[in-house]
Design a protein around this motif. Structure first.
Motif, PDB file in Angstrom:
ATOM      1  N   SER A   1      25.145  36.381 -12.956  1.00 19.01           N
ATOM      2  CA  SER A   1      24.017  36.760 -12.109  1.00 19.01           C
ATOM      3  C   SER A   1      24.442  36.754 -10.651  1.00 19.01           C
ATOM      4  CB  SER A   1      22.861  35.777 -12.324  1.00 19.01           C
ATOM      5  OG  SER A   1      21.816  36.071 -11.418  1.00 19.01           O
ATOM      6  N   MET A   2      24.010  37.769  -9.916  1.00 15.16           N
ATOM      7  CA  MET A   2      24.228  37.858  -8.464  1.00 15.16           C
ATOM      8  C   MET A   2      22.834  37.928  -7.856  1.00 15.16           C
ATOM      9  SD  MET A   2      27.691  38.440  -8.403  1.00 15.16           S
ATOM     10  CE  MET A   2      28.127  39.381  -6.961  1.00 15.16           C
ATOM     11  N   PRO A   3      22.162  36.769  -7.718  1.00 16.15           N
ATOM     12  CA  PRO A   3      20.717  36.788  -7.457  1.00 16.15           C
ATOM     13  C   PRO A   3      20.293  37.455  -6.148  1.00 16.15           C
ATOM     14  CG  PRO A   3      21.620  34.557  -7.299  1.00 16.15           C
ATOM     15  CD  PRO A   3      22.690  35.407  -7.890  1.00 16.15           C
ATOM     16  N   HIS A   4      21.192  37.568  -5.169  1.00  9.71           N
ATOM     17  CA  HIS A   4      20.772  38.142  -3.886  1.00  9.71           C
ATOM     18  C   HIS A   4      21.072  39.627  -3.750  1.00  9.71           C
ATOM     19  CE1 HIS A   4      20.995  33.763  -3.164  1.00  9.71           C
ATOM     20  NE2 HIS A   4      19.853  34.019  -2.544  1.00  9.71           N
ATOM     21  N   THR A   5      21.474  40.266  -4.851  1.00  3.72           N
ATOM     22  CA  THR A   5      21.814  41.689  -4.824  1.00  3.72           C
ATOM     23  C   THR A   5      20.682  42.530  -4.228  1.00  3.72           C
ATOM     24  OG1 THR A   5      23.233  41.417  -6.758  1.00  3.72           O
ATOM     25  CG2 THR A   5      22.474  43.654  -6.288  1.00  3.72           C
ATOM     26  N   GLU A   6      19.452  42.201  -4.590  1.00  2.00           N
ATOM     27  CA  GLU A   6      18.339  43.060  -4.161  1.00  2.00           C
ATOM     28  C   GLU A   6      18.095  42.980  -2.649  1.00  2.00           C
ATOM     29  OE1 GLU A   6      14.873  40.179  -5.818  1.00  2.00           O
ATOM     30  OE2 GLU A   6      14.177  41.910  -4.655  1.00  2.00           O
ATOM     31  N   TYR A   7      18.706  41.997  -1.973  1.00  3.54           N
ATOM     32  CA  TYR A   7      18.519  41.896  -0.522  1.00  3.54           C
ATOM     33  C   TYR A   7      19.648  42.569   0.265  1.00  3.54           C
ATOM     34  CZ  TYR A   7      15.140  38.442  -2.056  1.00  3.54           C
ATOM     35  OH  TYR A   7      14.084  37.828  -2.684  1.00  3.54           O
ATOM     36  N   ALA A   8      20.650  43.097  -0.441  1.00  2.76           N
ATOM     37  CA  ALA A   8      21.856  43.581   0.246  1.00  2.76           C
ATOM     38  C   ALA A   8      21.574  44.787   1.140  1.00  2.76           C
ATOM     39  CB  ALA A   8      22.945  43.904  -0.778  1.00  2.76           C
ATOM     40  N   VAL A   9      20.780  45.736   0.648  1.00  3.81           N
ATOM     41  CA  VAL A   9      20.549  46.953   1.443  1.00  3.81           C
ATOM     42  C   VAL A   9      19.785  46.614   2.730  1.00  3.81           C
ATOM     43  CG1 VAL A   9      19.413  49.214   1.496  1.00  3.81           C
ATOM     44  CG2 VAL A   9      20.684  48.527  -0.530  1.00  3.81           C
ATOM     45  N   ALA A  10      18.771  45.759   2.621  1.00  2.00           N
ATOM     46  CA  ALA A  10      18.000  45.380   3.815  1.00  2.00           C
ATOM     47  C   ALA A  10      18.889  44.637   4.814  1.00  2.00           C
ATOM     48  CB  ALA A  10      16.807  44.511   3.409  1.00  2.00           C
ATOM     49  N   THR A  11      19.727  43.743   4.305  1.00  2.00           N
ATOM     50  CA  THR A  11      20.637  42.984   5.174  1.00  2.00           C
ATOM     51  C   THR A  11      21.620  43.919   5.875  1.00  2.00           C
ATOM     52  OG1 THR A  11      20.466  41.133   3.646  1.00  2.00           O
ATOM     53  CG2 THR A  11      22.312  41.093   5.187  1.00  2.00           C
ATOM     54  N   TYR A  12      22.135  44.856   5.093  1.00  2.00           N
ATOM     55  CA  TYR A  12      23.093  45.827   5.644  1.00  2.00           C
ATOM     56  C   TYR A  12      22.486  46.612   6.798  1.00  2.00           C
ATOM     57  CZ  TYR A  12      26.075  50.006   5.834  1.00  2.00           C
ATOM     58  OH  TYR A  12      26.870  51.042   6.247  1.00  2.00           O
ATOM     59  N   TYR A  13      21.237  47.061   6.634  1.00  2.00           N
ATOM     60  CA  TYR A  13      20.654  47.916   7.676  1.00  2.00           C
ATOM     61  C   TYR A  13      20.271  47.139   8.927  1.00  2.00           C
ATOM     62  CZ  TYR A  13      21.559  52.090   5.296  1.00  2.00           C
ATOM     63  OH  TYR A  13      22.259  53.120   4.734  1.00  2.00           O
ATOM     64  N   ILE A  14      20.291  45.811   8.872  1.00  2.00           N
ATOM     65  CA  ILE A  14      20.206  45.024  10.105  1.00  2.00           C
ATOM     66  C   ILE A  14      21.597  44.893  10.734  1.00  2.00           C
ATOM     67  CG2 ILE A  14      19.778  42.716  11.024  1.00  2.00           C
ATOM     68  CD1 ILE A  14      17.565  42.409   8.895  1.00  2.00           C
ATOM     69  N   ILE A  15      22.552  44.443   9.931  1.00  2.00           N
ATOM     70  CA  ILE A  15      23.874  44.106  10.478  1.00  2.00           C
ATOM     71  C   ILE A  15      24.647  45.362  10.895  1.00  2.00           C
ATOM     72  CG2 ILE A  15      26.128  43.149   9.805  1.00  2.00           C
ATOM     73  CD1 ILE A  15      24.460  40.955   8.340  1.00  2.00           C
ATOM     74  N   ALA A  16      24.656  46.368  10.029  1.00  2.00           N
ATOM     75  CA  ALA A  16      25.424  47.575  10.342  1.00  2.00           C
ATOM     76  C   ALA A  16      24.852  48.284  11.569  1.00  2.00           C
ATOM     77  CB  ALA A  16      25.437  48.520   9.141  1.00  2.00           C
ATOM     78  N   THR A  17      23.524  48.356  11.667  1.00  2.00           N
ATOM     79  CA  THR A  17      22.957  49.077  12.817  1.00  2.00           C
ATOM     80  C   THR A  17      23.140  48.274  14.098  1.00  2.00           C
ATOM     81  OG1 THR A  17      20.729  48.196  12.422  1.00  2.00           O
ATOM     82  CG2 THR A  17      21.260  50.329  11.415  1.00  2.00           C
ATOM     83  N   ALA A  18      23.050  46.935  14.008  1.00  2.00           N
ATOM     84  CA  ALA A  18      23.288  46.106  15.202  1.00  2.00           C
ATOM     85  C   ALA A  18      24.699  46.359  15.732  1.00  2.00           C
ATOM     86  CB  ALA A  18      23.102  44.626  14.850  1.00  2.00           C
ATOM     87  N   GLU A  19      25.668  46.332  14.828  1.00  2.00           N
ATOM     88  CA  GLU A  19      27.057  46.539  15.250  1.00  2.00           C
ATOM     89  C   GLU A  19      27.268  47.975  15.749  1.00  2.00           C
ATOM     90  OE1 GLU A  19      29.846  45.095  12.314  1.00  2.00           O
ATOM     91  OE2 GLU A  19      28.801  43.181  12.152  1.00  2.00           O
ATOM     92  N   ALA A  20      26.610  48.926  15.084  1.00  2.00           N
ATOM     93  CA  ALA A  20      26.747  50.328  15.508  1.00  2.00           C
ATOM     94  C   ALA A  20      26.183  50.533  16.910  1.00  2.00           C
ATOM     95  CB  ALA A  20      26.043  51.250  14.518  1.00  2.00           C
TER      96      ALA A  20
END
Lengths: 484, 96
Positions: free
Chosen positions: A293-312
């Motif tokens: 089980s990778m229980p936090h998988t469903e939060y990955a896309v939301a997390t990405y769109y915070i971190i990736a856009t901040a860095e961008a």
């Protein structure tokens, strides 16, 4: 025997060694094929035949990639050639003054950089529809997208318009187009490959890797481009092992985790069936398949769109109309110069991400968004750490569905973001991953058979084992030609 | 993670140095609302005591020898300058 442009690296190396063909023959074969078929595919933004033939004439065939032309995604600098990132802010305004470290290393291994491939603008997208310069079509079905952001690289490799290519992967941008086009795409561990000379999108996620016709070629290219670089302080000093040495040793005794979160309700039934068959073949070869089980998988896309856009939003501040790139006409002052140059030069998806990233970093919102995102990122990395304490590798689908039609997902940015649901966590955690073709969908009326990708994920710096399992899987699957 | 009913793009676009049209402001406002609505799913997660992770690898304070080495020449550095004069990048007057 396959024509030169449709051959893999190992085959070409044997024919070069025998003296039967020359590197110039390969470049010419590719060039003829590009001239006759790339108008339809649209994979390349530009190429420099003269420079490639010049390099071919001097190629040292004793080197591991001696005489092999390799296409380069157009966010990677090749000295003397344009780098556009498929953006109007750079197109016509930028000639690379230097080689990226990966290009220096490919040249040192005897390879010939040939052709710059189309992409989503600044690598932001999952279909290459965000290119402001060209449409790239999926070579398996011209009515469908090639995926993205390395859509040009995947399309030219799958269409035999390139022997192999480099791409970059920030949230799935190598693996997802490889899956949609039916080729192999490898995202190395964060820090395995130097990012010097790659136009930065999200610096804590970006990684350069190969798109190839098979796993063996991916290992050869990774070997050439790996290793620490003092021009990229995030590259890891760990020496690369010999990735080809144990490539054919199989998966007997390997423990491979099957995360329940990667087989979700609503996923395409043909994708599920094809990936499950691939998993069964791994089991048949002697791998032990272990449910995890990778229980936090469903939060990955939301997390990405915070971190990736901040860095961008920080990284793309360098496009200000001062040192390179488009500058607006008659700027009245500096703010005017920046604001109009950037508004005129960046396309809509890039502007959206810059605004979102500026917002999540702004006073009053930093804690609620960026800091929270960084904490969830830690939980996602812990999911992988726990998984890799139980298993050697993880297996699942690369994408929830096969290649989609033009316009099908581009009207709603969020729908497009969810395309990366299975690939994005690997970037957040810094682990390595590979997509390889595992089957075809059934052809339907008005739809050709489309390739399906299987994804294997390995721990940080675990590429040797990852490639070995991918090779075993590839041999067992024996991916057939496209059914007609 | 509270949010405005409609995402106020204008002040953020100014911070990001993007001069947008009214149509763009309106379009992005709706789209960013939608995206932030999705991002709000992180609210469900308790992260008390979790350390923030900025970077996947525990690599800190990377240094190299403080020695000169070849870099871009002035000509190459100015190769892509929209405007250059006297071996420098040229911009509108900053100080009155």
């Amino acid at each position: 025997m396959a024509p030169l442009h449709a051959s893999d690296i190992s085959t070409l190396r044997l024919r070069l060694a025998s003296g039967e063909i020359s590197p110039q023959d390969i470049v010419q074969s590719l060039h003829q094929e590009i001239a006759s078929r790339d108008a339809e595919i649209g994979g390349y933004l530009h190429f420099n035949l003269e420079a490639a033939l010049e390099a071919a004439s001097k190629a040292d065939l004793s080197l591991p990639l001696g005489g092999i032309p390799i296409a380069i995604k157009d966010n990677i600098n090749v000295a003397g050639q344009p780098t556009t990132c498929a953006s109007k802010i750079l197109a016509g305004h930028y000639t690379s003054p230097y080689d990226a470290t990966v290009v220096t290393r490919l040249r040192a291994a005897g390879a010939i950089p040939f052709g710059k491939t189309n992409m989503d603008e600044f690598a932001m997208g999952s279909s290459t529809e965000n290119s402001t310069l060209k449409v790239t079509r999926n070579p398996r079905d011209l009515g469908r997208v090639p995926g993205g952001s390395s859509g040009g690289s995947a399309a030219v490799v799958a269409a035999d318009l390139a022997i192999a290519a480099l791409g970059s992967d920030t949230g799935g941008s190598i693996r997802q187009p490889a899956s949609l086009c039916g080729c192999v795409g490898l995202k190395p561990s964060y820090g395995r490959v130097s990012r010097y000379g790659l136009v930065a999108y999200a610096s804590s996620l970006d990684q350069i890797g190969p798109l190839t016709k098979n796993v063996t070629d991916a290992a050869l290219i990774l070997q050439a481009i790996s290793g620490g670089d003092d021009r990229d302080s995030t590259s890891l000093p760990d020496p690369a092992p010999d990735f080809s040495k144990e490539l054919n040793h199989g998966v007997k005794g390997m423990k491979i985790g099957l995360p329940k979160e990667y087989f979700v309700d609503g996923m395409d039934p043909e994708v599920r069936a094809s990936v499950e068959r691939g998993v069964q073949l791994l089991a048949d070869q002697g791998a032990e398949i272990i449910p995890i089980s990778m229980p936090h998988t469903e939060y990955a896309v939301a997390t990405y769109y915070i971190i990736a856009t901040a860095e961008a939003s920080a990284n793309l501040a360098r496009f200000d109309g001062v040192r390179f790139g488009h500058r607006c006409a008659d700027p009245q002052n500096m703010i005017d110069l920046y604001s109009r140059s950037r508004a005129e030069g960046f396309g809509p998806e890039v502007q959206r991400r810059i605004i979102l990233g500026t917002y999540v970093l702004s006073a009053g919102f930093y804690d609620a968004f960026y800091l929270k995102g960084q904490k969830v990122r830690n939980l996602i990395q812990q999911d992988f750490a726990k998984a890799f304490s139980q298993v050697d590798l993880i297996v699942g689908p690369t994408c929830p569905s096969p290649a989609f039609k033009f316009g099908e997902k581009s009207s709603d940015p969020l729908t497009m973001y969810l395309e990366d649901i299975f690939t994005i966590a690997a970037n957040l955690a810094g682990v390595c991953g590979i997509s390889l073709p595992c089957g075809w969908t059934a052809s339907q009326t008005e739809r050709l058979a489309l390739p399906i990708g299987l994804q294997l994920l390995g721990p940080s710096l675990g590429e040797a084992r990852l490639l070995r399992a991918a090779r075993a899987c590839e041999q067992a699957i024996a991916f057939p030609a496209q059914p007609r | 993670m509270s949010q405005e009913e409609h995402f106020a793009v204008r002040p953020i676009a100014h911070l990001a140095r993007l001069e947008l049209s009214e149509a763009q402001l309106a379009e992005y406002s709706v789209q960013l609302d939608h995206i932030l609505g999705y991002v709000a799913k992180l609210d469900a997660l308790d992260v008390t005591g979790v350390e923030p992770l900025a970077h996947p690898n525990p690599v800190y304070d990377v240094t190299r020898e403080d020695a000169t080495r070849p870099g871009l020449t002035v000509d190459l550095a100015l190769l892509n300058a929209p405007r250059a004069a006297q071996n420098q990048f040229s911009v509108p007057k900053v100080v009155e």
